[in-house]
Scaffold this active site. Sequence first.
Site, PDB file in Angstrom:
ATOM      1  N   ASP A   1      33.414 -18.500   6.390  1.00 28.67           N
ATOM      2  CA  ASP A   1      33.781 -19.596   7.195  1.00 28.67           C
ATOM      3  C   ASP A   1      34.700 -19.432   8.185  1.00 28.67           C
ATOM      4  O   ASP A   1      35.229 -20.067   9.314  1.00 28.67           O
ATOM      5  CB  ASP A   1      33.975 -21.106   6.590  1.00 28.67           C
ATOM      6  CG  ASP A   1      32.817 -21.333   5.665  1.00 28.67           C
ATOM      7  OD1 ASP A   1      31.813 -21.361   6.256  1.00 28.67           O
ATOM      8  OD2 ASP A   1      32.846 -21.660   4.513  1.00 28.67           O
TER       9      ASP A   1
ATOM     10  N   HIS B   1      36.308 -18.566  -2.423  1.00 25.44           N
ATOM     11  CA  HIS B   1      35.088 -19.083  -2.740  1.00 25.44           C
ATOM     12  C   HIS B   1      34.652 -19.412  -4.047  1.00 25.44           C
ATOM     13  O   HIS B   1      34.999 -18.940  -5.034  1.00 25.44           O
ATOM     14  CB  HIS B   1      33.855 -17.857  -2.069  1.00 25.44           C
ATOM     15  CG  HIS B   1      32.545 -18.332  -1.916  1.00 25.44           C
ATOM     16  ND1 HIS B   1      31.660 -18.499  -2.975  1.00 25.44           N
ATOM     17  CD2 HIS B   1      32.050 -18.980  -0.972  1.00 25.44           C
ATOM     18  CE1 HIS B   1      30.512 -19.034  -2.535  1.00 25.44           C
ATOM     19  NE2 HIS B   1      30.702 -19.397  -1.197  1.00 25.44           N
TER      20      HIS B   1
END
Length: 434
Positions: A371, A313
Amino acid sequence: MQLSDKKVTLSLSDGGQAVELPVYSGTVGPDVIDIRKLYGGTGMFTYDPGFMATASTESAITYIDGDKGELLYRGYPIEQLAQQRNFLDVCYLLLNGDLPDAEQLTEFDALVTNHTMVHEQMYAFMQGFRRDAHPMAVLTGLVGALSAFYHDSTDIANAKDRRTSAIRIIAKMPTLVAMAYKYSLGQPNIYPRNELSYTGNFLRMMFATPTEDYHVNEVVERALDRIFILHADHEQNASTSTVRLCGSSGTSPFAAIAAGIACLWGPAHGGANEAALQMLEQLQAQGGVEKVGAFMEQVKDKTSGVRLMGFGHRVYKNYDPRARLMQETCKEVLQALGLENDPLFKLAMELERIALEDDYFVERKLYPNVDFYSGIVQRAIGIPTSMFTAIFALARTVGWIAQWDEMLTDPNYKIGRPRQLYVGAQRRDVPAER
C-alpha cells in the site's frame, strides 16, 4: 491435505479424559491440528480472537510465508508473475490452477472481453445514488444488484453456472468501477471497447469523454495491470473470509462478492493505500523531506498519537514482496509521465530509508507494504484517492470468486458457524411485576 504421523494429546488438569487430536500437513507451511472433535471430546471450544492461529479451510490457491516475505499464486512466485505475465494470465491461473498456453489465453481473453458490457438498466439503477456517494458504496450496491440482472447463472451446484458467474463478474468489474467514477464526476459513461486489453479498456472507460478519447499509455497500462496482479489474491484475509462465510450459506455469487467489497472498504483493509498517501501529503504540507526525521521520532513516541501508515503487515514479518515490485513500478510510471521529481515519492523513499536503518523499526519488522507505493502510482495516473479501494476491489474480485468456487467444491464444505465464549448474564427469570 495429508494425515501426519504426528498426533497431539490434550490432557486436562482436572483429571478429565485426555483427547488425541490428529495433525495434517499441507504441501508447504506449518502443520495444523484438527480440532473438529474437540468439543465432542471435552465439551470445550478454542478461543482465537481475530483467527490469529486458526486455519478455517484448506486451499490450493495462494500461499504466504510471512517470515520469508514470500507470496505464491498456485505455486508461482508473485515476482515472476508480475514481471512476465498479464492480469488475465493470472485470472486464468487462479481460476483453473495452471497458467494458460497461447490458445487458452486467447480463448479466455475473448470470453472475458465479450462480457464487459452491463445490462443497460444498470445505468438507470445507478441514478438512485447521490452524486457525492462514496464510490465503494455505489460499487457495493451495483455488484449486489447483478443478481437481479443476471439470475440465469446463479445455480451454485452447477459447475457451468459457477464458471459463467465467475467470467461475468471479472469482466464487468472494470465497467462497474468506471461507472461509479463517472457518476461521481457527473460525466456520461464510456462503453467498453473489445479491441482493447482488459486494463487498457478500464483506463479508457475511466478517462475518456465523448468530446475527447483517451489514448492508453503503455507504461501506465502495464503499471495498473501489475497493481491488479499484486492485489489479485492474498490467502484468507478479512474480505476473502467474508466472501467464503457469506457464500457458505448458498447465496448468489454476486451477493457474496458484494459482501467482500463491503468488508474491503474498511480503512484497516482496503483503505490502507489511501491512508498512506494522505500521510505523505500531510507530511509534505508540513515541510517535506526535511521533516521526515522529526516525524519518525513522533512515530516512535507512543504518546504522540502519530502513526506510520503503509508499513508493517499482519502476515509479513519481512519485506512484502509486492512492495518491492510496486516501488519499481512507481519509478517507471513517474519517469514515463515526467514526474521523476515527485515530492511524495522522495518522501516515501526517505521514510523507507529510515525505517530500514532505525533499530526501532527493524526490531519490530516494520517494512513497507504494497500500500505504501501503490497510492503514489495511482495518483500519478490520475486516479483520485476516493477510487483507490474500488481499484483494489476490481483486482481482488478474481481471488474472491476463485476462493468461493473452491469452497463449494470442497468435500468438507459446511455453512460457516463460529462459536463464542459467552460472558453475559446467566439464566435469570423475568420479574413478575415492574
